[in-house]
Design a protein around this motif. Structure first.
Motif, mmCIF file in Angstrom:
data_model
loop_
_atom_site.group_PDB
_atom_site.id
_atom_site.type_symbol
_atom_site.label_atom_id
_atom_site.label_comp_id
_atom_site.label_asym_id
_atom_site.label_seq_id
_atom_site.Cartn_x
_atom_site.Cartn_y
_atom_site.Cartn_z
ATOM 1 N N GLY A 154 0.824 -1.202 0.000
ATOM 2 C CA GLY A 154 0.000 0.000 0.000
ATOM 3 C C GLY A 154 0.858 1.252 0.000
ATOM 4 N N ALA A 155 0.220 2.371 -0.310
ATOM 5 C CA ALA A 155 0.920 3.659 -0.322
ATOM 6 C C ALA A 155 0.029 4.759 0.224
ATOM 7 N N ASN A 156 -1.039 4.393 0.922
ATOM 8 C CA ASN A 156 -2.003 5.379 1.428
ATOM 9 C C ASN A 156 -1.432 6.186 2.576
ATOM 10 N N THR A 157 -1.546 7.497 2.480
ATOM 11 C CA THR A 157 -1.163 8.371 3.600
ATOM 12 C C THR A 157 -2.376 8.693 4.469
ATOM 13 N N GLY B 38 9.592 -0.158 3.778
ATOM 14 C CA GLY B 38 8.892 1.078 4.068
ATOM 15 C C GLY B 38 8.644 1.289 5.549
ATOM 16 N N SER B 39 7.909 2.360 5.838
ATOM 17 C CA SER B 39 7.541 2.699 7.214
ATOM 18 C C SER B 39 6.034 2.878 7.298
ATOM 19 N N LEU C 166 6.266 1.706 12.615
ATOM 20 C CA LEU C 166 6.922 0.435 12.305
ATOM 21 C C LEU C 166 7.780 0.601 11.063
ATOM 22 N N ASP C 167 9.052 0.247 11.169
ATOM 23 C CA ASP C 167 9.973 0.306 10.041
ATOM 24 C C ASP C 167 10.300 -1.105 9.570
ATOM 25 N N GLU D 102 7.403 6.213 -0.441
ATOM 26 C CA GLU D 102 7.861 4.864 -0.759
ATOM 27 C C GLU D 102 6.755 3.833 -0.564
ATOM 28 N N GLY D 103 5.793 4.147 0.291
ATOM 29 C CA GLY D 103 4.744 3.181 0.608
ATOM 30 C C GLY D 103 5.270 2.111 1.541
#
Length: 213
Positions: A141-144, A163-164, A177-178, A199-200
Motif C-alpha cells: 500500500g501507499a495510502n497516507t 517502508g515505514s 513500524l519500520d 515509498e509506501g
C-alpha cells in the motif's frame, strides 16, 4: 485484518446495478456465496441486518448467497467490511486450487500465483491455496490517509518488509513500524495504518483462522 469500519452510512433501498439470476451462475459464484452465508451466520446476523449494514437489497443478498448472482467489487467490499473480512479473503473462497480433506502434502505457491485483490487501503495476495489453518498474505500500500478503523474477531500478526508504517490502534496506541519491525494484536482491536513516506510499504501479514472455518 480489515474488516469492519466503526461508522456506517444510513441504509438505502436496493442495488439495481447488481444482476440477479434464477440459477447458480458457476461454481465460483456458489463458493463465494456460501462463504458469505457462513460468515454471516457466524456473526449471528440475518440477511435483513446485512442488507442494512451494506446498503444492498435483501433479495440480492439472498440470491448472492445461493450463487444466483455475482457481486461487483464495490458490493463485495461492503459485504466484506460488514462481516469482518476483506475482498481478497472472500475471493479466496473461489480458489480453484482447493485441497481435499486429509490431504497433508506440502503446498507450493509460486510467485506468479495466489488470489489477489483489494485489502484495507491497498492490495493483498494470499500466500496459500484453498483451506488453511491461518491466512498468510503479503500486503502492499501507499495510502497516507489511514481511512476507517477495522475490527475483526481474529488475532493478527504483521511484519514490515519494506517502508515505514504508522499503525493506529485507537485507544490502544499508535506505533511507527519500520522495515524489520513486527506487531501482534488481538481480535477485537480497532486498527488502521498508513504510509509515512512516498515509498509506501510492503507487509507480510498472518491472520488467525476464524472459528467458523
Amino acid at each position: 485484518m480489515p474488516n469492519r469500519p466503526t461508522d456506517r452510512p444510513a441504509p438505502r433501498e436496493g442495488t439495481p446495478q447488481e444482476p440477479v439470476g434464477p440459477r447458480v451462475i458457476d461454481e465460483q459464484a456458489a463458493r463465494i456465496g456460501s462463504r458469505i452465508r457462513t460468515l454471516r451466520r457466524a456473526h449471528g446476523m440475518t440477511l435483513v441486518q446485512l442488507a442494512a449494514l451494506t446498503e444492498l437489497s435483501h433479495p440480492f443478498l439472498s440470491q448472492l448467497e445461493r450463487g444466483h448472482a455475482r457481486p461487483s467489487m464495490v458490493s463485495l467490499e461492503r459485504i466484506a467490511r460488514a462481516l469482518g473480512s476483506s475482498q481478497v479473503e472472500l475471493l479466496a473462497a473461489a480458489d480453484t486450487e482447493r485441497r481435499r480433506p486429509g490431504d497433508i502434502r506440502p503446498d507450493v505457491l509460486r510467485a506468479s500465483e495466489g488470489v489477489r485483490g483489494p485489502f484495507a487501503e491497498g492490495e493483498a495476495r494470499l500466500l496459500a491455496h484453498g483451506a488453511r489453518g491461518f491466512e498468510p498474505m503479503e500486503f502492499v500500500g501507499a495510502n497516507t490517509d489511514p481511512g476507517d478503523y477495522y475490527e475483526h474477531e481474529e488475532d493478527e500478526f504483521i511484519y514490515v518488509m519494506r517502508g515505514s508504517v504508522l499503525a493506529d490502534f485507537a485507544d490502544q496506541g499508535r506505533f511507527v513500524l519500520d522495515a524489520g519491525d513486527s506487531i501482534y494484536y488481538y481480535g477485537g482491536t480497532p486498527h488502521r495504518w498508513s504510509a509515512l513516506s512516498d515509498e509506501g510499504y510492503h507487509l507480510f501479514l498472518v491472520k488467525q483462522k476464524g472459528a467458523d472455518e
